[in-house]
Design a protein around this motif. Structure first.
Motif, PDB file in Angstrom:
ATOM      1  N   LEU A 329       0.810  -1.212   0.000  1.00 47.20           N
ATOM      2  CA  LEU A 329       0.000   0.000   0.000  1.00 47.20           C
ATOM      3  C   LEU A 329       0.847   1.268   0.000  1.00 47.20           C
ATOM      4  O   LEU A 329       0.663   2.153  -0.836  1.00 47.20           O
ATOM      5  CB  LEU A 329      -0.946  -0.023   1.201  1.00 47.20           C
ATOM      6  CG  LEU A 329      -2.023  -1.114   1.106  1.00 47.20           C
ATOM      7  CD1 LEU A 329      -2.686  -1.348   2.455  1.00 47.20           C
ATOM      8  CD2 LEU A 329      -3.048  -0.745   0.059  1.00 47.20           C
ATOM      9  N   LEU A 330       1.793   1.356   0.932  1.00 49.65           N
ATOM     10  CA  LEU A 330       2.612   2.564   1.001  1.00 49.65           C
ATOM     11  C   LEU A 330       3.550   2.679  -0.201  1.00 49.65           C
ATOM     12  O   LEU A 330       3.903   3.787  -0.617  1.00 49.65           O
ATOM     13  CB  LEU A 330       3.411   2.589   2.304  1.00 49.65           C
ATOM     14  CG  LEU A 330       2.584   2.664   3.596  1.00 49.65           C
ATOM     15  CD1 LEU A 330       3.498   2.736   4.814  1.00 49.65           C
ATOM     16  CD2 LEU A 330       1.628   3.867   3.572  1.00 49.65           C
ATOM     17  N   GLY A 331       3.937   1.537  -0.771  1.00 46.32           N
ATOM     18  CA  GLY A 331       4.807   1.560  -1.943  1.00 46.32           C
ATOM     19  C   GLY A 331       4.172   2.266  -3.117  1.00 46.32           C
ATOM     20  O   GLY A 331       4.866   2.884  -3.945  1.00 46.32           O
ATOM     21  N   GLN A 332       2.844   2.220  -3.213  1.00 46.28           N
ATOM     22  CA  GLN A 332       2.159   2.899  -4.311  1.00 46.28           C
ATOM     23  C   GLN A 332       2.230   4.419  -4.178  1.00 46.28           C
ATOM     24  O   GLN A 332       2.046   5.145  -5.161  1.00 46.28           O
ATOM     25  CB  GLN A 332       0.696   2.464  -4.364  1.00 46.28           C
ATOM     26  CG  GLN A 332       0.487   0.995  -4.693  1.00 46.28           C
ATOM     27  CD  GLN A 332      -0.986   0.678  -4.896  1.00 46.28           C
ATOM     28  OE1 GLN A 332      -1.666   1.318  -5.703  1.00 46.28           O
ATOM     29  NE2 GLN A 332      -1.488  -0.315  -4.176  1.00 46.28           N
ATOM     30  N   LEU A 333       2.493   4.896  -2.959  1.00 55.10           N
ATOM     31  CA  LEU A 333       2.541   6.341  -2.723  1.00 55.10           C
ATOM     32  C   LEU A 333       3.929   6.941  -2.948  1.00 55.10           C
ATOM     33  O   LEU A 333       4.058   8.158  -3.102  1.00 55.10           O
ATOM     34  CB  LEU A 333       2.086   6.644  -1.293  1.00 55.10           C
ATOM     35  CG  LEU A 333       0.637   6.283  -0.963  1.00 55.10           C
ATOM     36  CD1 LEU A 333       0.363   6.539   0.520  1.00 55.10           C
ATOM     37  CD2 LEU A 333      -0.336   7.069  -1.827  1.00 55.10           C
ATOM     38  N   VAL A 334       4.955   6.112  -2.952  1.00 52.45           N
ATOM     39  CA  VAL A 334       6.327   6.611  -3.053  1.00 52.45           C
ATOM     40  C   VAL A 334       6.535   7.504  -4.270  1.00 52.45           C
ATOM     41  O   VAL A 334       7.136   8.589  -4.154  1.00 52.45           O
ATOM     42  CB  VAL A 334       7.331   5.436  -3.041  1.00 52.45           C
ATOM     43  CG1 VAL A 334       8.738   5.924  -3.405  1.00 52.45           C
ATOM     44  CG2 VAL A 334       7.349   4.768  -1.671  1.00 52.45           C
TER      45      VAL A 334
END
Length: 423
Positions: A329-334
């Motif tokens: 999930l957080l990887g998509q925001l990077v």
């Protein structure tokens, strides 16, 4: 919330009450936690929507402070590293579809939509990006499995909840404000006010009832009551054995509804660093898993990013561990807010469909081909049994506001039924 509100109203009228809670904590679909940085956050229901006057009044009464969402005019739509422009043809097509849904929702006639599922309808929408955006929007809005949710049921929900704009919007919509200490703190305070009248770890397994009262069989023994208010949603009420059996209309409601699937996570950071880069932290994620991201940072920080994944993709997340879910999930925001997204000071998560006491969220849903689970769901009393819960609310069903309204309504019904009898 519905049960606690009903109990409080009855107790204020001098009526002896007990709240029987299956879980080890009060709150049901509301649940607040404290982060490692000392902030409060909600893993359950949290938003005070536009026009949610009962919720706002309750927060003020219980000493809780509201604050507006930090929100852009519209969320950023991202598909992996790619940001989808608002003028992209796929976005314009999605807007056209949403407008068509809005117009169709105003019509009462079911037509072909009664048995056609949202998933089947969307498979006919041309364009992967358009189709994917609509899939994520409907899933996050309803928590339904799109192949187990009819277009007519979805249209009914849109109509009941004031339109798609109200359902999807932050400013002026259903996600307008938050509570600094967490909405779940309100249920904690309500329970504390009732003290020993709230019994946790007391699952009700059977109810023997008649016009004079009911005997409740629980995991902690049997209890006798003059009246009973059942506040669990219909799919969970079906786990209780009733003697005599409930009317067919009630059993059909329990049989033809299911709880939605939703995974919620809160990433906590020292400060909302994303605002310096993008001005906001509101995103629609189209890559897998798809979902929605909201900036729920309280005044003064620390930074909170709230992530919702719903429907089948919420259950797919159960197959990996917490670290895998966080990276996915957080990887998509990077690409959009920077590598700092991968290093939160705290990570809080909950899969509500795995909670044995709740069964899922946000609310119960109708199975395709039926109308038994449309909002608002029936709440007609059966002898000594009364029904509440957000699904039964005449206003804002499916929201915390609706739960409060239903609790107040059920309390009034009980008071009226007990008038002239011993209380």
């Amino acid at each position: 919330m519905a049960g606690l509100i009903a109990a409080r109203e009855l107790f204020r009228q001098g009526i002896d009450v007990l709240v029987l809670e299956s879980a080890a904590r009060p709150g049901g679909r509301m649940m607040a936690e404290t982060s490692a940085l000392g902030s409060r956050l909600d893993l359950g229901g949290q938003w005070v929507g536009h026009g949610h006057h009962r919720f706002a009044a309750l927060a003020a009464e219980l000493g809780a402070e509201l604050f507006p969402m930090h929100t852009p005019k519209r969320p950023a739509v991202v598909d992996g590293p790619r940001r989808v422009s608002a003028m992209n043809p796929a976005m314009l097509a999605a807007h056209t579809v949403l407008l068509a849904w809005e117009l169709r929702a105003k019509r009462a006639a079911p037509g072909k939509w009664a048995s056609q599922t949202v998933g089947a309808w969307l498979r006919n929408v041309p364009g992967r990006t358009t189709r994917r955006l609509l899939e994520v929007l409907v899933a996050v809005t309803t928590t339904a499995d799109l192949d187990r949710y009819s277009m007519h049921a979805f249209a009914g929900a849109v109509r009941h909840q004031g339109g798609l704009k109200a359902m999807l919007s932050t400013d002026g919509g259903a996600q307008e404000k938050l509570i600094v200490d967490g909405a779940g703190t309100l249920t904690d305070r309500l329970a504390a006010g009732l003290g020993e009248r709230v019994l946790t770890g007391r699952r009700v397994t059977a109810i023997h009832h008649d016009d004079s009262g009911a005997t409740l069989h629980t995991t902690g023994g049997a209890l006798r009551a003059a009246r009973v208010i059942v506040t669990v949603p219909p799919p969970m009420s079906a786990r209780i054995a009733y003697d005599p059996p409930l009317p067919e209309s009630r059993t059909m409601l329990e049989r033809n509804t299911y709880m939605g699937s939703v995974y919620k996570a809160i990433a906590v950071y020292e400060h909302p660093f994303w605002r310096q880069r993008t001005g906001h932290g509101e995103f629609m994620l189209l890559a897998h898993p798809g979902g929605a991201v909201f900036d729920t940072t309280p005044p003064g920080g620390p930074g909170h990013l709230c992530i919702l994944v719903a429907g089948t993709e919420a259950r797919e997340l159960d197959r990996t561990d917490a670290e895998g879910r966080r990276q996915a999930l957080l990887g998509q925001l990077v690409p959009h807010i920077g590598a700092e997204a991968l290093a939160p000071a705290g990570w809080h998560e909950k899969s509500w469909h795995l909670d044995e006491h709740v069964g899922g969220g946000y609310a119960a849903l109708a199975t395709p081909g039926t109308t038994d689970g449309y909002l608002p769901m029936p709440s007609q009393s059966v002898g000594a049994l009364h029904w509440a819960g957000t699904e039964t609310a005449f206003e804002h069903a499916g929201y915390i506001e609706g739960a409060i309204q239903s609790g107040e309504r059920a309390a009034r019904e009980v008071i009226k039924s007990l008038r002239g009898t011993a209380t």
